[in-house]
Design an enzyme around this catalytic site. Structure first.
Site, PDB file in Angstrom:
ATOM      1  N   SER A  48      45.204  37.881  35.691  1.00  0.00           N
ATOM      2  CA  SER A  48      46.047  36.680  35.680  1.00  0.00           C
ATOM      3  C   SER A  48      47.544  36.994  35.759  1.00  0.00           C
ATOM      4  CB  SER A  48      45.731  35.802  34.459  1.00  0.00           C
ATOM      5  OG  SER A  48      44.382  35.373  34.501  1.00  0.00           O
TER       6      SER A  48
ATOM      7  N   HIS B 296      35.517  47.439  40.690  1.00  0.00           N
ATOM      8  CA  HIS B 296      36.026  46.153  40.189  1.00  0.00           C
ATOM      9  C   HIS B 296      34.948  45.545  39.286  1.00  0.00           C
ATOM     10  CE1 HIS B 296      37.439  42.035  40.010  1.00  0.00           C
ATOM     11  NE2 HIS B 296      38.621  42.489  40.402  1.00  0.00           N
TER      12      HIS B 296
ATOM     13  N   GLU C 239      41.995  46.415  33.885  1.00  0.00           N
ATOM     14  CA  GLU C 239      41.741  44.982  34.067  1.00  0.00           C
ATOM     15  C   GLU C 239      40.793  44.492  32.974  1.00  0.00           C
ATOM     16  OE1 GLU C 239      42.552  43.645  38.343  1.00  0.00           O
ATOM     17  OE2 GLU C 239      40.451  44.204  38.221  1.00  0.00           O
TER      18      GLU C 239
ATOM     19  N   GLU D 191      33.875  42.661  38.937  1.00  0.00           N
ATOM     20  CA  GLU D 191      32.957  41.707  39.575  1.00  0.00           C
ATOM     21  C   GLU D 191      31.818  42.448  40.278  1.00  0.00           C
ATOM     22  OE1 GLU D 191      35.922  39.449  41.695  1.00  0.00           O
ATOM     23  OE2 GLU D 191      36.627  38.627  39.786  1.00  0.00           O
TER      24      GLU D 191
ATOM     25  N   ASN E 119      44.289  41.529  45.712  1.00  0.00           N
ATOM     26  CA  ASN E 119      42.838  41.491  45.895  1.00  0.00           C
ATOM     27  C   ASN E 119      42.441  40.064  46.242  1.00  0.00           C
ATOM     28  OD1 ASN E 119      40.089  41.678  45.796  1.00  0.00           O
ATOM     29  ND2 ASN E 119      39.954  41.947  43.567  1.00  0.00           N
ATOM     30  N   TRP E 120      42.171  39.853  47.521  1.00  0.00           N
ATOM     31  CA  TRP E 120      41.848  38.489  47.975  1.00  0.00           C
ATOM     32  C   TRP E 120      40.401  38.099  47.677  1.00  0.00           C
ATOM     33  CZ3 TRP E 120      44.499  38.332  53.509  1.00  0.00           C
ATOM     34  CH2 TRP E 120      45.895  38.363  53.333  1.00  0.00           C
ATOM     35  N   LYS E 121      39.596  39.038  47.225  1.00  0.00           N
ATOM     36  CA  LYS E 121      38.177  38.760  46.928  1.00  0.00           C
ATOM     37  C   LYS E 121      37.525  38.076  48.139  1.00  0.00           C
ATOM     38  CE  LYS E 121      39.480  38.447  42.126  1.00  0.00           C
ATOM     39  NZ  LYS E 121      39.092  38.066  40.771  1.00  0.00           N
TER      40      LYS E 121
ATOM     41  N   GLY F 229      44.886  39.016  41.725  1.00  0.00           N
ATOM     42  CA  GLY F 229      43.857  38.236  42.396  1.00  0.00           C
ATOM     43  C   GLY F 229      44.404  36.896  42.855  1.00  0.00           C
ATOM     44  N   GLY F 230      44.190  35.859  42.057  1.00  0.00           N
ATOM     45  CA  GLY F 230      44.539  34.491  42.441  1.00  0.00           C
ATOM     46  C   GLY F 230      45.952  34.313  42.971  1.00  0.00           C
TER      47      GLY F 230
ATOM     48  N   GLY G  44      41.034  36.129  36.310  1.00  0.00           N
ATOM     49  CA  GLY G  44      40.733  34.801  36.841  1.00  0.00           C
ATOM     50  C   GLY G  44      40.655  33.716  35.775  1.00  0.00           C
TER      51      GLY G  44
HETATM   52  C1  PEP Z   1      41.455  40.778  40.088  1.00  0.00           C
HETATM   53  O1  PEP Z   1      40.755  40.209  40.891  1.00  0.00           O
HETATM   54  O2  PEP Z   1      41.426  41.996  40.024  1.00  0.00           O
HETATM   55  C2  PEP Z   1      42.334  39.958  39.243  1.00  0.00           C
HETATM   56  C3  PEP Z   1      43.076  40.564  38.364  1.00  0.00           C
HETATM   57  O3  PEP Z   1      42.289  38.600  39.439  1.00  0.00           O
HETATM   58  P1  PEP Z   1      43.314  37.518  38.810  1.00  0.00           P
HETATM   59  O4  PEP Z   1      44.702  38.003  39.100  1.00  0.00           O
HETATM   60  O5  PEP Z   1      42.977  36.263  39.512  1.00  0.00           O
HETATM   61  O6  PEP Z   1      43.042  37.472  37.340  1.00  0.00           O
END
Ligand code: PEP
Length: 246
Positions: free
Chosen positions: A209, A92, A164, A94, A9-11, A230-231, A170
């Site tokens: 994470s 999600h 999640e 966010e 997930n590049w957001k 994500g990151g 994040g």
């Molecule tokens: C996400 O965006 O769904 C996520 C899990 O981000 P991260 O891996 O950065 O915590």
């Protein structure tokens, strides 16, 4: 029995240059033992689909409910398919927080994805306060049941669930493999209570994470079927290392 699913997930990160670099870096010599799906920002979906179709799938980080019509800014599920996407993320945290998306709206998005022949990943997860007050499973259940009530339990097999916990997204704080594994087992047990034939085949992936160092211990848990990253998915090398940990 369940094939692992690793999603990036590049957001709201990336550029055309990053799309090209990522594909070059990720494609080189990787042996895929999992389904791999990349979720770029919407404007890069078509380009990425054209570059990656041979070895990974692509999708959108969200989807509109309506099939078409006067809904400025919305992207219909059929359009995702039209440009080569096969997956969408719905619910999600966010979007639930920033856009105020309700459980019911998320369920309708799940349904619109299915109707277009896409595979939806529905995100569920609790806040730290909800975990500390002992409400984590109740929250996750409520989010999940909105989808089940609207689409039926069997519909979950056409997509996946991403657990999640919000406190792990994040933040650099990962749920321990045991914490995540317990929640995944509880989700699977809940689904088994609704439809015994669905639960064993249902893919439940973890997000929060995930990185190359912790992926292996998370994937070692029986009920963790992959990750939503994500990151650590923004660099081809670290995402490839997570895929390789399957
Ligand atoms: C996400 O965006 O769904 C996520 C899990 O981000 P991260 O891996 O950065 O915590």
């Amino acid at each position: 029995m369940r094939r692992s699913l690793i999603a990036a997930n590049w957001k709201t990160h990336g550029s055309l240059e990053m799309v090209g670099d990522f594909v070059k870096g990720f494609a080189s010599g990787i042996e895929l033992r999992a389904d791999v799906v990349l979720f770029p920002p919407a404007v890069y979906l078509s380009t990425l689909a054209g570059l990656t179709s041979e070895f990974v799938q692509v999708g959108l980080q969200d989807v509109g409910v309506a099939a078409d019509g006067a809904h400025t800014g919305e992207i219909a599920a059929s359009m995702v398919k039209d440009v080569g996407g096969s997956w969408v993320i719905v619910g999600h945290s966010e979007r639930r927080l920033d856009q105020g998306e309700s459980d019911e709206l998320v369920a309708h998005k799940f349904a619109s994805a299915l109707a277009a022949g896409l595979s939806p990943i529905v995100c569920v997860g609790e806040t730290l306060a909800q975990r500390e007050s002992g409400d984590a499973f109740a929250v996750v259940c409520r989010q999940l049941m909105a989808v089940v009530d609207h689409c039926g339990a069997a519909a979950l097999l056409n997509g996946a669930i991403a657990y999640e916990p919000l406190w792990a997204i994040g933040t650099g704080v990962t749920a321990t493999p045991e914490q995540a594994g317990q929640m995944h087992a509880s989700i699977r047990a809940q689904v088994a209570g609704l439809d015994e034939s669905v639960a064993p085949a249902l893919r439940i992936i973890y997000g929060g994470s995930v990185n190359p160092a912790n992926a292996g211990s998370l994937f070692a848990q029986e009920d963790i079927d992959g990750a939503l990253v994500g990151g650590a998915s923004l660099q081809a090398a670290s995402f490839a290392a997570i895929v390789a940990a399957v």
